[in-house]
Each structure stands twice: as C-alpha cells, then as structure tokens.
Design an enzyme around this catalytic site. Structure first.
Site, PDB file in Angstrom:
ATOM      1  N   ASN A 138       0.832  -1.220   0.000  1.00 52.41           N
ATOM      2  CA  ASN A 138       0.000   0.000   0.000  1.00 52.41           C
ATOM      3  C   ASN A 138       0.859   1.261   0.000  1.00 52.41           C
ATOM      4  O   ASN A 138       0.393   2.343  -0.317  1.00 52.41           O
ATOM      5  CB  ASN A 138      -0.874   0.069   1.261  1.00 52.41           C
ATOM      6  CG  ASN A 138      -1.846  -1.089   1.399  1.00 52.41           C
ATOM      7  OD1 ASN A 138      -2.165  -1.509   2.488  1.00 52.41           O
ATOM      8  ND2 ASN A 138      -2.308  -1.616   0.276  1.00 52.41           N
ATOM      9  N   ALA A 149     -19.398  -3.857  -1.656  1.00 50.49           N
ATOM     10  CA  ALA A 149     -19.505  -2.782  -0.671  1.00 50.49           C
ATOM     11  C   ALA A 149     -19.977  -1.489  -1.330  1.00 50.49           C
ATOM     12  O   ALA A 149     -20.757  -0.731  -0.758  1.00 50.49           O
ATOM     13  CB  ALA A 149     -18.160  -2.563   0.020  1.00 50.49           C
ATOM     14  N   CYS A 207     -27.817   1.813 -11.562  1.00 51.75           N
ATOM     15  CA  CYS A 207     -28.687   2.084 -12.711  1.00 51.75           C
ATOM     16  C   CYS A 207     -28.219   1.360 -13.975  1.00 51.75           C
ATOM     17  O   CYS A 207     -28.991   1.139 -14.892  1.00 51.75           O
ATOM     18  CB  CYS A 207     -28.773   3.583 -12.969  1.00 51.75           C
ATOM     19  SG  CYS A 207     -30.045   4.395 -11.979  1.00 51.75           S
ATOM     20  N   CYS A 253     -15.195 -28.195 -17.897  1.00 51.28           N
ATOM     21  CA  CYS A 253     -14.386 -29.138 -18.669  1.00 51.28           C
ATOM     22  C   CYS A 253     -13.130 -28.480 -19.227  1.00 51.28           C
ATOM     23  O   CYS A 253     -12.095 -29.121 -19.363  1.00 51.28           O
ATOM     24  CB  CYS A 253     -15.218 -29.739 -19.803  1.00 51.28           C
ATOM     25  SG  CYS A 253     -16.484 -30.832 -19.151  1.00 51.28           S
TER      26      CYS A 253
END
Lengths: 597, 416
Positions: A60, A125, A165, A177
């Site tokens: 990060n 989320a 939307c 397969c």
C-alpha cells in the site's frame, strides 16, 4: 492569519460555513481514501467519519501516503485518522475499523450524514453504500480507479442515476471441462491450480461439487473420470504431511490424470493431445537444484521445467505440512507458499498442454486479481470528489448554464487522449427500471421478537393505500416471505423468520392490477425495543402508472452476488458447473466503467 | 535507437535527456522477458517493418534477467505500479533527477512532490528560498503537518518520510525568480544542469519562460504548472522526446492475451515562447479550428499574455483597465489563431478567474497529480506526453489539451 482564509475567499463565506458544518462519511481509507481524507481535512470539513475494515500492507505504501513502514498491519482507519489530524487539528475525525455492512452502520446512521464518499475497492460494498444512500436519500460521491483510468461522479438520490442504474460487467466464467480437462490458455491452468487443485489438496474436504457433476449427461464419461480423479486425490490427501506426498501428487496429476484423459479419444480429435510429464526424470533433476525462488530477479522470467518442478515439490510439501499441522488452508496471493504452488502447478500444466508459460510475476497478477494502481490517478480522482462534494453542497447538481466559459456540473473521468486528460460525463436522471433507485423506501421500527409478518404487512398496507394486502408479494433478498397464494408465514415473527434487524429490506411489490403499475416499495427494518410497528419519518407517496411495459424483478443490491475470489458456481440454465472469476477484486477499483462514451 | 531529427540542443546533458530508454547504471539491456510489464523498451530493437507483436511468454527462459530489476522491499512497495508500467520504467525513474523550482509553500508543489516521491523518482531537488507563508497550510499538507521556516526544507522533510528510498535535497540558496545578474543566472544554471527535468511550480509566467530558455540550453526538459484559484494550467517543453507507445487491441490472441503493438515515437517540442506564439490555424482545418479554439482557451492565453506584459501579475478583472487589457489580449489571441473574437461576458470572465492568486486544496490535488504524472511519463519514456498546453477549469469540468507546435518527427514499430 487564518489558514482557511484562501479557501473561504474562493468558496464564499456561506459555502465555506457549510463545509465546516457538514457531516461527511467516507467509506474506505485505502488509495483513494487517503487522498480524499487529506483533501477533506485540508479544506476544513468539520466532521468526518471513516470506515475501513482493512489493515495496512507493505504494497500500500507506494500510494496510501498516510501510512508508513511502521504502520504495517495496523488498522487503516485509525492510522489514517491519526495522520490526517496532523494536517488539521481543528476538525473531528472519527475512525471505525470495521465492515461497512456491519449492523452498527444502519440506515439511521447513514442518514445522520450530509454527504457520503465511496472510496472502495469492491463492487459489493460499493453497491451496499449506494443502496443505503438511495434508501436514506443521502448524496453520494462515488469514485473508482484502475491504472491510469479513474472517475468520480455525483449520485443524488432521485435526481441522478445511482451506482446500480447500469448493469456491471459479469464475472468471467469458464466451463468446468475447459478447466479440468481441456485448458487452452494460461488463465485456465491458473484457475485450475488455484480453484481446483489448491482446495482439493489443502482445503476443506467437500463432496457437493461431484454430486453436481454427475447430473451432467452430455459428457457422462468425462464426468465420471473427473469424479474418479477427485476421489483418488482425496485418498492421496490423507497422506498429506508424510514423506513423498509432494512426489505422489506430482506423479498423479501430471502423469496418471493426463494419461487417463488421453484414453478418451473423443476429446482429442480436434485438439492437440497433452503430453504427460516425464515425472521420474524431472523429480531427479529437481532434486539437484537449489531453491529457484531464492533468486527474486527471476520472478519476471519463465523458469525452466526442472526449476518449476522443484518449486512445485517444495511448495506442495510445505503446504501439506501446514495442512497436517493446522488444518485446511485457503489461497492467499500474499502467502508465499500458496503463490509458489499455484504458479508452479499452473505452469507445469501449461507445459503439458503446450500452452505458453507465464512468469511468477504475471501469474501473481492473474491469480490474485491484482489491479495495477498508481498514486497519481487516485490523487486526481480524490481531488475531483471534493469538487463534486462542493457542487452538491451548493445545490448545483444538474444545473444548466448558458455561460460560454462554464459547463453544467458533471461526472468526470481521466482519459489519455491527445486533446484531453479529464473528460466530462453528463449526469443523467435515474433509470426507470433500476432495481435500487426506482423503488420507494420506508423505514419501520419493529420488535422483531414479537412482531409477526402479518402485523408488519398490515401496518404497511394501512400506510400505503395503493397496496392491497391480497395483491402484494414480500421478499427478503431472493427469499419469498409472502404471496397471496403463500400466507403460511403471516403468523410467524420476523425473528422466527430470520429476518435480520439491520440492513434487511423487505421488498413489497404490488401485482399489476387494473392495468396499473405501482411503485415497488422497500421496507427497511429498524430494531426497536417497543412492541408494535412504527413507521419512521415521512411515508413516501408511491407512484402508479399504466402498464405495460412491465417492470422486471431484479435482484436487490447489496446481496451476496460476488466476492473477490474465483468461485465455483452453478449456472441455473444448463446445470453445468462454471468456474467463475470475479472482476470485483484488487485494490482501489471495483471497476471503473459506468461512464458513458 | 530510432533515427531522430537533429536535436535542438546538443550538449552532453541534452543527449542524456533525449535518451530515456538508456538508464544510467543499467548494465544490461539484452534480455527478452516473459511479460508485457517485465519486458520493456530497454529490451526492444527497432524492426524495419511494422508488425504485430504478440506479447506472450516465450517457452524457453532467457539466459539473463534484466539489470533493471527492482528487488526486495522496493519490489514489494512498488508492486502495484510496476504492474502498470513495468520494471524497466521503474528503474528509469529510480535513475531520474528532477528539480522542483518555486512554489514550495503551495499545494501544487506539495502534491507533485508527494506523488513523485511515492512513485520512486531517484532524486528530487526542491529549490525555493522562500519562507513558509502564513496561509500555506490551506493547501500544502507538508506545512500543515510539519511546520518550520523554509518551505523547501519542510517539503523535502515531508517527502523523505513518505519514501526513504528517494534522495530528497532542499536548496534554499537559489531563487529561480531572480535571474537579473550573471551570478544569479549561474546559480540557477548550476541547479538545472544537475537534473533531467525542471518542474516549475506556481512561478510567474515570465519566470517560467526565462527558466525554460536556460533549461533548453542545458538540454533539460521543462514542465510548468500553476494553480490559479479554481483553475490550473500546465505547459510542457520536453525538447526532443522519445517514448514508447503501446496500444493494445481489444482482440486477443489464442492465449487470451491482448495483441499489443509498440511504437517508439519521437516528438519535437517548441520552447514555451514559441508555443505561445504558435497559431493553431497553421495546423487545423477551419471546422476543427473553430471547435478547438474555445473561448476558455483564448481567455487563458489572453491572461497569460497580460501576465507577460505585467511582470507576471494576475489581472484584476474587477478593474476596468485590466478588463480592457484582457479583452484586447483576447482579441489579439483570436486573431493569432484565426478565429472570430468570442462574446465572453465580463462577469463570466471575472467569475472564471476569481481568486486567481489563491489556491484551493482539491484543485491542487488534481493539478499536482496530473503534473507528477507527466514527469513520471517523461522520465520513464513511456506513453504519449501531454503536448503541450493543458487547461483545467473547475467550472468547465474538463482538462483539455492543445498542441501548440509539437510535431511527431519519427515513429518506428518495435518488436519484443
């Protein structure tokens, strides 16, 4: 001198006062979140709450600048708060280390904010926050980034389109397969290694998959073979952790299983036949090698088959030992042994099937669904988010202008065109068929232990005259609770029906009547200690309009459609098993593309 | 190396700056690696005929890994961005030296320095003798956090915390806004000569033009950016700039990898003065010209022209004299670009440029990161750079780019 003098001068006293008195919620304290929190704090937003369930990882640090080395593995929300307070000590920042879907973050809590920012990395989320904002009529600034692409947009419930939307891209799927018998691309082998072989060898024991496979009649023989193959593997798994386990797995999956597949002539009429590995020679050669992973610079090139065999054997042995000692394992791209296993297992399979091999670096990207991210994109997008927030506070959403130098407020996204770096996208009114924002929302307080579904329904039809009790259906998610032909549940309490008291939206939909459509209604259940049913706030007016066109039922947002893993899923249409790869993964993205061209 | 037209500047520094594909300290550029992100322009040779390059793994491993490898903790920290631009680009950034000149108290420089430090630019020199201004903390988060006297030192200290792998130096002894005497010019020249790219932040327009002229003589590329209230401008002079352009088509090959075509393209940038004297009418057909030369562009060019005549001062559009001067400059710009003078409302113009001497944190975030992105692209020698004027206005909601005299001088298809 007042540090905010320039901002106040630019925004005007009134708008700046609004900024100072606005309560904002930001969901996500990652790549976009760090930049956003900095901007909000610098500009002087008076009350900021942030929610993030994540902890800080070393990967990060190239962009989430509120975190440094010493913060690794601490809560993102808490550390972000500490860092940002040093930018501005005169504001309130409240950090929550938790999941935005947790019960404490209920609709009432969402409604306590003037503005919500989505700085999230996953579809699920993001949709949940969108749903709560639409239900609570709280303006939402939604953003996403991936690589050099990024965008920010305003979602003003009832005024603009919401996040749901437009349909989101469906996850990539592969027929079982292809994965199990006839791979033709590196991703097939990676999915096999990560989603089939890894759980089979080191995960929980499970049988359901095979039961479903048997139903498939089109490839009966092939399926039988696959079932037998899986059973053999389960038997082999009992010796996990014992000496020679890795070698036995190696021989089984790269020689015996391939030989068995080769015996099915039909499979290979149109395809190049796989070639089983020369297992003895490879194991012998691998034993002569030192750990190939020790040379980190080689992560970017394709290792030799002997090296790959060595990596396979040592990672299999390590994972088996871990399985024997501490139980079932699950795949994590940041788990070195798991990643080594998947990269080696996938590449060996690629080799068997004459597919181009991939480097460790590339396989990690594919297996981990890693989305590349740079700080600059997040920085631009987080700046736009705050400018969009100012537009909302000023009440200038969907405003029009005739001024030559300005354009109506809009969503914006980053582009790489010779004549443009930031493009505008118009904001559109809600889509009439949207499963989220075309609904009306009402909040009711109930005591779930004593209130029956019948009590609730009675209160609802009392409040909404256009909803006749003998002509509605009630669903919770995809679960049918009531229907004119199904009234068994009316006498049961909500607790008895396992209706969660937070984040439960009961969908009350009227059937078409007298050629008239009635707006679908979502009822948010708020836990209450008091007996009876109390409708909170204003009762919305449901619209009615002539039918057709028919409004289609669509799944409610915020459900459990996706997680960021590749999953086995059953496709209802043909009962074939599909390996599903979710696109909603990685970091700051979820995905970007709801922009219009 | 691809054939390029003669460089405008020919000093040794110029040659170095013109060859982004040859990082210093890179011993080997021979390997052909497996991935599109690992394999990079260091390893390609120009091929004479255009061809499609399938970026897929070779079946045999190459003998040597590239020397441009980023390993250990750095590889972890930079992982997500390396997956975007590749190891070779990361290594080129590590060997790049960038000076940020002026504006250290302000948000634009803070944002740009932060982004460049996080990305891992090898050396950053923050050049500004000014003290922290009283309102610096409105948009400069380094100041807000650290406090301190000299803005350059505060920014440098903040950048070091963000990424200890980057070498950050503060120079408070050099003032880019003072180049009246030869001694002063010599000081500035010494700083410019020590870097590959000069990033001018929030300096007055005439200063930017002067420094750009000096930088060109030294073969140093110039990026100038400024935040003016709700707006931002960015101008680039990358001299002769060669970059790798990768375009992936939506179609995929049989392995599911996108088909990638790679070109090495060389651009020749005009100096900032020439760019500002350029007429878009020389390049664009009438219809496109009318669409491209917007009232916003003309207004900004007029304000820039005003600043050049007034020591870099912003026009005060509430005053009639300044308004008239800008109106006259707008008309002159319209004439220069061969379009009709736009009917811009005086109050709209005043509103657009209100508070131009001030800065707003989110605008600094947008502009500073766009600026940093251009620096990164420049030192990586990857992707088409912004050529060469960008105007962002909050009111217009877009960041548009105009090409004022940048020409493509060469384009070669390159193989794996």
């Amino acid at each position: 001198m007042d540090r905010h003098a320039p901002s106040r001068a630019l925004l005007g006293t009134q708008l700046f006062a609004q900024v100072e008195n606005t309560r904002v919620l930001m969901v996500g304290a990652g790549g976009i979140g760090c930049e956003l929190l900095k901007n909000l704090a610098m500009l002087g937003f008076g009350h900021i709450e942030l929610v993030d369930l994540d902890t800080i990882d070393v990967t990060n640090l190239n962009r989430q600048f509120l975190f440094q080395r010493q913060h690794v593995s601490q809560s993102k929300a808490h550390v972000a708060r500490e860092s940002a307070l040093r930018f501005n000590r005169n504001i309130t920042i409240i950090s929550h280390h938790g999941n935005i879907k947790d019960p404490q973050f209920d609709l009432a809590w969402f409604k306590s904010f003037n503005l919500v920012f989505n700085a999230l990395d996953n579809l699920d989320a993001r949709r949940h926050v969108n749903l709560m904002c639409v239900a609570g009529k709280v303006p939402l600034i939604d953003a996403g980034t991936a690589g050099y692409s990024g965008q920010s947009t305003i979602i003003q419930p009832g005024v603009t389109e919401c996040y749901d939307c437009h349909p989101k891209p469906t996850p990539k799927t592969f027929p079982v397969c292809t994965i199990r018998s006839t791979p033709s691309a590196p991703i097939h082998c990676i999915v096999w290694a990560k989603n089939f072989m890894f759980p089979q060898l080191f995960g929980e024991d499970e049988d359901e998959g095979d039961a479903n496979l048997v139903n498939d009649t089109t490839n009966a023989k092939q399926v039988q073979e696959l079932v037998r193959e899986a059973q053999a593997l389960r038997e082999l798994k009992r010796s996990a952790g014992l000496p020679g386990f890795a070698e036995r797995v190696f021989v089984k999956i790269y020689r015996h299983d391939i030989e068995r597949l080769l015996s099915m002539e039909g499979l290979w009429q149109m395809r190049q036949k796989p070639v089983p590995l020369d297992v003895e020679a490879l194991v012998a050669a691998a034993n002569e090698l030192r750990d190939p992973l020790a040379d980190e610079t080689a992560h970017c090139r394709v290792r030799t088959i002997e090296e790959t065999t060595k990596v396979f054997l040592q990672s299999t042995a390590a994972l088996a030992k871990r399985y024997a000692a501490s139980g079932p394992q699950s795949f994590d791209k940041d788990d070195d042994a798991a990643m080594a296993f998947v990269s080696a297992a996938a590449n060996l399979r690629c080799h068997v099937y004459h597919i181009a091999l991939k480097s460790f670096f590339e396989i990690k990207s594919m297996a981990g669904n890693i989305v590349p991210i740079v700080a600059t994109t997040n920085g631009v997008v987080a700046g736009l988010m705050v400018l969009h927030a100012l537009q909302v506070l000023e009440g200038r959403v969907l405003e029009t202008t005739t001024d030559l130098l300005t354009a109506p407020p809009a969503a914006q996204h980053l582009v790489s065109r010779p004549n443009q770096v930031l493009a505008r996208d118009k904001l559109f009114p809600p889509v009439s068929s949207c499963a989220v924002c075309a609904r009306a929302y009402v909040q009711v307080a109930v005591d779930t232990a004593s209130t029956t579904l019948g009590d609730l329904l009675e209160a609802i039809v009392d409040a909404f005259s256009v909803l006749p009790v003998d002509n509605v259906t009630v669903l919770e998610g995809a679960r049918m609770l009531y229907d004119p032909d199904f009234d068994d549940n009316l006498g049961r309490t909500l607790a008895d029906l396992n209706v969660p008291s937070h984040h439960a939206f009961l969908l009350v939909d009227a059937y078409d009547q007298d050629d008239q459509l009635v707006q679908p209604l979502s009822v948010y259940i708020q836990k209450s200690g008091k007996k009876g049913v109390e409708i909170l706030g204003n009762v919305p007016q449901l619209w009615t309009k002539p039918a057709p066109p028919k409004v289609q039922d669509a799944p409610i947002a915020g459900g459990d459609e996706l997680d960021d893993e590749v999953v086995m899923a059953v496709d209802d249409d043909d009962e074939d098993i599909i390996m599903t790869e979710s696109s909603a993964a990685g970091n700051e993205t979820g995905h970007v593309g709801r922009t219009r061209r | 190396m691809a054939p390029v037209s003669p460089a405008r500047a020919a000093s040794p520094a110029a040659k170095r700056a013109l060859s982004p594909a040859t990082p210093r300290g890179s011993a080997s550029t021979t390997s052909t690696t497996a991935s599109p992100t690992c394999a990079d322009s260091t390893s390609e040779r120009a091929s004479p005929t255009p061809k499609r390059v399938r970026v897929a793994a070779p079946t045999a491993a190459p003998a040597a890994a590239t020397a441009a490898e980023v390993t250990g903790e750095a590889a972890q920290i930079y992982d997500r961005q390396i997956r975007l631009w590749g190891h070779a680009a990361q290594a080129r950034m590590r060997s790049a030296r960038v000076a940020v000149l002026g504006g250290s108290s302000r948000g634009l420089a803070a944002e740009a320095v932060k982004a460049m430090a996080l990305a891992g630019v090898g050396k950053l020199v923050i050049v500004d003798p000014a003290n922290v201004t009283p309102t610096a903390s409105a948009a400069n988060f380094f100041v807000a956090k650290e406090g301190g006297e000299r803005a350059a030192e505060v920014v440098a200290a903040g950048a070091r915390v963000l990424n200890p792998l980057v070498n950050v130096e503060a120079r408070t002894d050099v003032d880019v806004t003072r180049v009246a005497t030869e001694a002063e010019r010599e000081q500035v020249r010494a700083v410019l000569a020590s870097v590959d790219v000069a990033v001018l932040c929030d300096v007055p327009v005439p200063v930017a033009i002067t420094i750009n002229t000096m930088a060109r003589q030294l073969g140093v590329k110039t990026l100038f950016a400024a935040v003016w209230g709700f707006n931002a401008v960015l101008m680039a002079d990358l001299l002769e700039h060669t970059f790798l352009h990768e375009s992936s088509e939506s179609s995929a090959d049989k392995d599911g990898d996108p088909i990638v075509t790679r070109h090495r393209i060389t651009l020749a940038f005009p100096p900032l003065t020439e760019a500002l004297a350029y007429s878009l009418a020389t390049k664009l057909p009438p219809r496109q010209l009318k669409k491209s030369v917007t009232p916003t562009l003309l207004s900004f060019l007029a304000v820039i022209a005003y600043m050049r005549e007034h020591d870099g001062r912003h026009p005060d559009l509430a005053k009639e004299t300044d308004r008239d001067a800008v109106r006259a400059a707008t008309a002159a710009q319209a004439k220069q670009h061969g379009v009709a003078v736009p009917e811009v409302d005086a109050t709209a113009l005043e509103r657009l440029f209100r508070g131009s001497t001030l800065e707003l944190a989110p605008v600094c975030a947008v502009a500073g990161n766009l600026l940093a992105q251009e620096v990164l692209k420049t030192v990586q020698g990857k992707q088409r750079p912004l050529s060469n004027l960008m105007i962002y206005t909050t009111a217009g909601g877009a960041g548009n780019v105009w090409n004022l005299g940048v020409v493509d001088t060469a384009s070669v298809t390159v193989g794996e």
